[in-house]
Scaffold this active site. Structure first.
Site, PDB file in Angstrom:
ATOM      1  N   HIS A 480       6.089   2.766   5.257  1.00 14.70           N
ATOM      2  CA  HIS A 480       6.173   3.850   4.580  1.00 14.70           C
ATOM      3  C   HIS A 480       4.943   4.853   4.655  1.00 14.70           C
ATOM      4  CE1 HIS A 480       7.768   7.053   1.599  1.00 14.70           C
ATOM      5  NE2 HIS A 480       6.529   6.715   1.132  1.00 14.70           N
ATOM      6  N   GLU A 481       3.733   4.202   4.060  1.00 18.70           N
ATOM      7  CA  GLU A 481       2.593   4.687   3.830  1.00 18.70           C
ATOM      8  C   GLU A 481       1.785   5.041   5.184  1.00 18.70           C
ATOM      9  OE1 GLU A 481       1.640   5.990   1.220  1.00 18.70           O
ATOM     10  OE2 GLU A 481       3.228   4.847  -0.213  1.00 18.70           O
ATOM     11  N   HIS A 484       3.117   8.165   6.378  1.00 20.43           N
ATOM     12  CA  HIS A 484       2.184   9.365   5.821  1.00 20.43           C
ATOM     13  C   HIS A 484       0.856   9.625   6.828  1.00 20.43           C
ATOM     14  CE1 HIS A 484       4.265  10.646   2.453  1.00 20.43           C
ATOM     15  NE2 HIS A 484       4.395   9.322   1.873  1.00 20.43           N
ATOM     16  N   HIS A 487       1.445  11.288   9.897  1.00 22.78           N
ATOM     17  CA  HIS A 487       1.474  12.672   9.662  1.00 22.78           C
ATOM     18  C   HIS A 487       0.066  13.449   9.509  1.00 22.78           C
ATOM     19  CE1 HIS A 487       4.066  15.709   7.109  1.00 22.78           C
ATOM     20  NE2 HIS A 487       3.869  16.509   8.444  1.00 22.78           N
TER      21      HIS A 487
HETATM   22 ZN   LIG Z   1       5.485   8.342   0.263  1.00 25.49          ZN
END
Ligand SMILES: [Zn+2]
Length: 694
Positions: A480-481, A484, A487
């Site tokens: 998940h991290e 980011h 991104h």
């Molecule tokens: Zn998050």
């Protein structure tokens, strides 16, 4: 003749005074000391005020260069100083850093106000918009979007209010910033105070030996050698409860967790909560909104609170229905005929047993196959390589802000350097709870900067020399991290303010949630889920069982999440005069809000209770905690897009990168989504994923 000192002048010996000469402008943490931050941040604010004043005073015709470009060029020193400061404050706090934050937080709020309440500056943007409308100035798509969002920022900041109202607004903003910082500090101290010491190792039955060793080391570091420390994690649910067989100890930990912030001592947060709710409501009213939630929704992709409520309301009954069925199932497992025999403190433990029985999987079984280094290199990085062609090389010559940081250089498919990825995986007392990503440097072509991004987790470190074995949820958090991080790393935009994850709150979780899908991908799973001692791959039957178990306990997970999101909305749907008066009203308000929304179910407390809801009262998720599920609609719909197109393929990764990740906040985010998906988002994939479509 005297000369005033130049605004923004900073002692040249301060390492923050000039751009770092390290690769990718990684801040030089070996040179930066605590005392460098405050003067640099203050000089940065002064410099930006001078830069902004020059833009506002310019009387030549408004154009791209003297308005948009000029505005985006301001604040370089401030960003250079504040970014590492807030990074370290979150991940490696100290009393000295906290004292600086306390001092500087209201100054930063006032600084932002000074810019967005500057009528002359606003006038320049209005003039540019008029010139563009008249066809005198041509704007590219990102410039048009920047102009639209900046004008909206001015309006939402209150630029068109009268002087008295603006003065009140500034006072509210400064006070709120202080309150949020105070909430975070009180919560961290309160979490440490709420930690449970255990003096008899027999009470830790059910925990793995390395976990117990870590707890012994944690107790010793707090001066209580010979004992064991159950450290508080941020959410209500404490991870250890899934394994602890001692029912009384589980209940003790659960109560310590749920009491945080309502302890009646110096760690009590209720007064902060009430004042915060009141001031946010007052500010919203000043700006012409019925309440803070309306203000937030308008600035997000949701648009309105009725859109948010409709989404939460559509999910809540199905989630609670599933949670009740799960409770009955757990009760049967525990030999009770009454579901009320299942307490909140029993839930994770019983669920873990049932999961194990039904799917032959529990954390203890899986952990030897989930070794951190392997999960990172053969899992997280490998998925990125297969999807996007990027590669990673550890840079042992570069250091982060903590000795435990790992710094990786990221290379694009053509071999060119893309940016740096800094990993900070382990928990420590000085680190905030939870997991997060932030940028140390924002990619942008205007200033020619490449990204430096950080991932923080709170994994309990094993004893020295032992491998770090993960729980399954920690594997998901890593992916998940890193979503980011991608991104931020893949950002390819002109303007710093539009870089990477600078998108609305209810959009930003979407790419990171999509990246979680690769943890489950059969090819990637086979690559990283390998026994750390024997090298045996995780048995195929387990992998199948894991895939089959994905909807297990989703009633609980969805309900605890929705309860927190509904609480957040409830506090921010109030007008100032409707905020409860006294600290004794906080818990009853919470109870009533959960009951009204139909999510009051004792065995499933909210993921965060009001008094320790840091996202909402300590930080930027006020009235926006719904964002996770809003983003998940986009996530589930995009996962379906990947699946429809063959999953783990470079073509898919390249499209996702080009149409979504690379564009950051340089276009309307929903437009980027539509470019990817070819239509508006649909909710059905989310309902199916969570087993809520029955
Ligand atoms: Zn998050």
């Amino acid at each position: 003749m005297t000369t005033d000192p130049t605004p923004g002048t900073l002692d040249a010996s301060n390492p923050l005074a000039v751009a770092s000469t390290l690769p990718y402008e990684l801040p030089d943490f070996t040179a930066i000391r605590v005392e460098h931050y405050l003067p640099a941040i203050r000089a940065g604010m002064a410099e930006q005020r001078a830069e902004v004043a020059a833009i506002a005073a310019d009387d030549s015709p408004a154009g791209v260069e003297n308005v948009l470009d000029a505005f985006e060029r301001t604040g370089v020193l401030l960003r250079r100083a504040a970014t590492p400061f807030f990074t370290v404050l979150a991940a490696d706090a100290s009393p000295a850093l906290e004292a600086i934050e306390e001092e500087v937080a209201p100054e930063l709020a006032a600084h932002r106000d000074a810019i967005y309440l500057d009528a002359a500056l606003h006038g320049r943007f209005v003039a540019l918009a008029e010139a563009a409308d008249a066809g005198d100035v041509a704007l590219d798509e990102d410039q048009q979007w920047l102009l639209t969002t900046v004008l909206k920022d001015f309006r939402r900041a209150g630029v068109s209010l009268g002087d008295d109202e603006q003065a009140r607004l500034r006072a509210i903003n400064a006070r709120l910033t202080s309150l949020e910082a105070a909430f975070g500090r009180r919560l961290l101290a309160g979490a440490n105070a709420a930690s449970v010491f255990v003096d008899d190792v027999a009470r830790l039955d059910g925990l793995a030996a390395d976990t117990i060793a870590g707890m012994a080391a944690a107790a010793e570091s707090r001066g209580r050698a010979g004992e064991y420390l159950v450290e508080m994690q941020l959410p209500t649910q404490q991870g250890l409860l899934a394994s602890l067989t001692d029912r009384d100890l589980r209940e003790q930990v659960q109560q310590a967790s749920e009491r945080r912030g309502a302890t009646g001592d110096e760690h009590d947060t209720r007064e902060i909560v009430l004042e915060t709710a009141r001031l946010r409501a007052e500010r919203a009213a000043l700006l012409g909104y019925p309440h803070h939630a309306a203000y937030v929704a308008e600035g997000a992709t949701a648009g309105t609170t009725s859109a948010v409520s409709a989404m939460l309301g559509r999910l809540a009954p199905a989630a609670v229905r599933n949670a009740r069925a799960e409770a009955a199932d757990l009760a049967r497992h525990a030999g009770a005929d009454d579901a009320s025999a299942v307490r909140a403190s029993d839930w994770a433990f019983l669920a873990e047993q049932v999961r194990n029985e039904r799917f032959a999987l529990d954390d203890a079984t899986l952990r030897p196959y989930l070794e951190l280094e392997r999960v990172v290199h053969q899992g997280v990085f490998e998925a990125a390589t297969r999807l996007y062609g990027v590669t990673f090389a550890e840079r042992d010559d570069l250091v982060g802000y903590h000795p435990g940081n790992r710094v990786f250089e990221v290379f694009d498919a053509d071999g060119s350097g893309l940016g740096l990825f800094v990993a900070d995986w382990y928990t420590r007392e000085a680190k905030r709870g939870g997991a997060w990503m932030n940028n140390l440097v924002d990619q942008n072509t205007l200033l020619g900067e490449q990204p430096v991004v950080v991932n923080n987790l709170n994994i309990v470190a094993p004893p020295a020399g032992e491998p770090t074995l993960l729980r399954w949820d920690e594997v998901i958090t890593l992916f998940h991290e890193f979503g980011h991080a991608l991104h931020g790393l893949f950002s390819h935009v002109r303007y710093p303010s539009q870089s990477g994850t600078n998108v609305p709150r209810d959009f930003v979780e979407f790419p990171s949630q999509v990246n979680e899908m690769w943890a489950w991908d059969p090819q990637i799973l086979a690559s990283y889920a390998v026994h750390h001692e024997t090298g045996e791959p995780m048995p195929a039957a387990w992998v199948e069982a894991m895939l089959a178990s994905r909807q297990f306990n989703e009633g609980f997970a969805t309900t605890e999440y929705l309860a927190a999101a509904i609480l957040d909305q409830a506090w921010h749907l109030l007008a100032a005069e409707d905020v409860p008066a006294g600290v004794e009203d906080v818990v009853p308000f919470e109870v009533a809000a959960l009951e009204d929304a139909g999510v009051a179910f004792a065995p499933v407390p909210p993921r965060y209770r009001t008094t320790y809801f840091n996202h909402v009262f300590g930080g930027g998720y006020a009235a926006a905690y719904y964002s996770y599920i809003w983003s998940e609609v986009l996530d589930a719909d995009s996962v379906q897009w990947f699946t429809e197109n063959g999953g783990l393929r470079r073509e898919n990764g390249d499209l996702f990168r080009a149409r979504l990740l690379a564009r950051g906040g340089s276009v309307d985010p929903m437009e980027a989504f539509r470019d990817l998906r070819g239509r508006e988002p649909e909710i059905a994939p989310l309902l199916a994923r969570r087993g809520l479509d029955a």
